[in-house]
Scaffold this motif. Structure first.
Motif, mmCIF file in Angstrom:
data_model
loop_
_atom_site.group_PDB
_atom_site.id
_atom_site.type_symbol
_atom_site.label_atom_id
_atom_site.label_comp_id
_atom_site.label_asym_id
_atom_site.label_seq_id
_atom_site.Cartn_x
_atom_site.Cartn_y
_atom_site.Cartn_z
ATOM 1 N N MET A 221 0.807 -1.211 0.000
ATOM 2 C CA MET A 221 0.000 0.000 0.000
ATOM 3 C C MET A 221 0.845 1.268 0.000
ATOM 4 S SD MET A 221 -3.298 -0.967 2.397
ATOM 5 C CE MET A 221 -4.301 0.408 1.833
ATOM 6 N N ALA A 222 2.162 1.121 0.161
ATOM 7 C CA ALA A 222 3.028 2.298 0.219
ATOM 8 C C ALA A 222 3.189 2.977 -1.140
ATOM 9 C CB ALA A 222 4.406 1.909 0.756
ATOM 10 N N GLY A 223 3.037 2.257 -2.227
ATOM 11 C CA GLY A 223 3.207 2.900 -3.530
ATOM 12 C C GLY A 223 3.263 1.918 -4.680
ATOM 13 N N SER A 224 3.062 2.436 -5.900
ATOM 14 C CA SER A 224 3.047 1.612 -7.108
ATOM 15 C C SER A 224 4.463 1.205 -7.506
ATOM 16 C CB SER A 224 2.380 2.384 -8.238
ATOM 17 O OG SER A 224 1.075 2.784 -7.885
ATOM 18 N N PHE A 225 4.555 0.100 -8.239
ATOM 19 C CA PHE A 225 5.862 -0.349 -8.735
ATOM 20 C C PHE A 225 5.660 -1.310 -9.901
ATOM 21 C CE2 PHE A 225 4.650 -3.392 -5.437
ATOM 22 C CZ PHE A 225 4.941 -4.620 -6.014
ATOM 23 N N ALA A 226 6.718 -1.505 -10.664
ATOM 24 C CA ALA A 226 6.686 -2.454 -11.773
ATOM 25 C C ALA A 226 7.959 -3.285 -11.750
ATOM 26 C CB ALA A 226 6.559 -1.726 -13.105
ATOM 27 N N ILE A 227 7.817 -4.565 -12.074
ATOM 28 C CA ILE A 227 8.971 -5.473 -12.171
ATOM 29 C C ILE A 227 9.134 -5.861 -13.635
ATOM 30 C CG2 ILE A 227 9.993 -7.634 -11.380
ATOM 31 C CD1 ILE A 227 7.982 -7.574 -9.036
ATOM 32 N N LEU A 228 10.311 -5.613 -14.177
ATOM 33 C CA LEU A 228 10.587 -5.933 -15.574
ATOM 34 C C LEU A 228 11.510 -7.150 -15.640
ATOM 35 C CD1 LEU A 228 11.272 -2.351 -16.994
ATOM 36 C CD2 LEU A 228 9.127 -3.631 -16.997
ATOM 37 N N LYS A 229 11.082 -8.155 -16.393
ATOM 38 C CA LYS A 229 11.867 -9.380 -16.559
ATOM 39 C C LYS A 229 12.440 -9.412 -17.974
ATOM 40 C CE LYS A 229 11.412 -14.438 -16.362
ATOM 41 N NZ LYS A 229 10.462 -15.564 -16.128
ATOM 42 N N PHE A 230 13.716 -9.811 -18.096
ATOM 43 C CA PHE A 230 14.396 -9.824 -19.382
ATOM 44 C C PHE A 230 14.880 -11.222 -19.734
ATOM 45 C CE2 PHE A 230 15.153 -5.788 -17.201
ATOM 46 C CZ PHE A 230 14.593 -4.902 -18.094
ATOM 47 N N GLN A 231 15.138 -11.432 -21.020
ATOM 48 C CA GLN A 231 15.685 -12.699 -21.473
ATOM 49 C C GLN A 231 17.193 -12.687 -21.249
ATOM 50 O OE1 GLN A 231 13.758 -15.264 -23.039
ATOM 51 N NE2 GLN A 231 15.602 -16.459 -22.623
ATOM 52 N N GLY A 232 17.679 -13.602 -20.393
ATOM 53 C CA GLY A 232 19.115 -13.718 -20.189
ATOM 54 C C GLY A 232 19.756 -12.590 -19.410
ATOM 55 N N ALA A 233 18.977 -11.844 -18.641
ATOM 56 C CA ALA A 233 19.524 -10.755 -17.835
ATOM 57 C C ALA A 233 18.677 -10.603 -16.575
ATOM 58 C CB ALA A 233 19.544 -9.448 -18.626
ATOM 59 N N PRO A 234 19.259 -10.084 -15.486
ATOM 60 C CA PRO A 234 18.511 -9.943 -14.233
ATOM 61 C C PRO A 234 17.332 -8.983 -14.361
ATOM 62 C CG PRO A 234 20.885 -9.734 -13.864
ATOM 63 C CD PRO A 234 20.668 -9.681 -15.346
#
Length: 285
Positions: A221-234
């Motif tokens: 509830m503290a705030g919005s966020f996004a997680i980006l996943k990549f091919q072959g990278a963290p």
């Protein structure tokens, strides 16, 4: 059309991560390296954070300082530096905020995006009219039409990641119920936005889940966020703040991943969520 080839942000991040690894292996601080390069420690940090491009001459100096003699690694890093010096596809839209440009540059290379929004519809799912209403609210004094159009056009092009024929972006969104209840842009704009949201929620590569008011308090509830996943990278995390923050440390990413999974568990199912959105459309009629 959004093109990975015209997004320098991702190779800059890859290069920066490698340079940080090499510096730490050499047991040097950013202050140590800054003294040898005759620059500030913050400049070294900006390079390692992927915030700036790196000239080949500077890269070669860094590799000499780090005693790198692996020719294959050197060639790879030089290639990344070259890619990182190109102009991003978003440059043609004018002077977008730097944190926003960095984020959409990374987004262009992602294979999956997990987005939690507490107040507004995710940019990937916004209609043009909804975007314009948000921009108007964010700048009460009024932005120029050119500036508004630049934001709108960039957002529209970003959305092509969801609809491209080959390897469309896998998009998972968890939205607080307030997102679909908050009347932004007036009744007509909001009705159109909700219809679009329900339609996108049925796409094969899009999952939308709503956190109902009835669920009470929940993680995140503290705030919005996004997680980006990549091919072959963290993976990396973009956490919403006044200037936007990007996190790439494994511990930070895992923490946000755990919170996102907790949010999904507390949310309505994708089917129930689309039904709730549709019932909200009916309420605006």
């Amino acid at each position: 059309m959004v093109s990975h080839a015209h997004s320098p942000t991702f190779p800059r991040f890859q290069l920066g991560k490698q340079l940080r690894r090499l510096r730490e292996q050499a047991k040097l601080t950013t202050e140590d390296v800054g003294l040898q390069l005759d620059c500030s420690p913050s400049t070294i940090s900006r390079m390692e954070g992927g915030k700036v491009g790196i000239r080949r001459s500077t890269l070669e100096q860094l590799l000499k300082i780090y005693d790198v003699d692996d020719s294959d690694l050197t060639e790879t890093l030089i290639a990344l530096a070259k890619e990182g010096k190109t102009r991003g596809w978003f440059a043609r839209f004018g002077d977008l905020p730097s944190h926003y440009s960095r984020y959409i540059g990374l987004e262009s290379n992602a294979i999956e995006m997990r987005d939690y929004e507490a107040l507004v519809v995710p940019g990937m799912l916004q209609t043009e009219e909804y975007t314009r209403a948000l921009l108007a609210a964010a700048s009460p004094s009024g932005e120029s039409e050119d500036a508004v159009q630049a934001h709108v056009s960039a957002r529209r092009e970003r959305q092509e990641l969801l609809t491209r024929a080959e390897n469309p972006l896998q998009f998972i969104a968890v939205l607080d119920e307030s997102v679909i209840r908050r009347l932004i842009g007036g009744v007509d704009v909001m009705r159109s936005q909700l219809k679009h949201l329900a339609e996108m929620g049925r796409a094969r590569n899009v999952t939308i889940q709503i956190l109902p008011f009835s669920g009470g308090a929940y993680a995140g509830m503290a705030g919005s966020f996004a997680i980006l996943k990549f091919q072959g990278a963290p993976s990396v995390v973009y956490a919403e703040a006044m200037a936007g923050d990007i996190y790439q440390e494994a511990g930070d990413v895992q923490r946000y991943h755990d919170v996102f999974e907790s949010l999904r568990a507390a949310a309505l199912s994708p089917f129930e969520s689309v039904k709730l959105i549709e019932s909200t459309v009916a309420e605006t009629a």
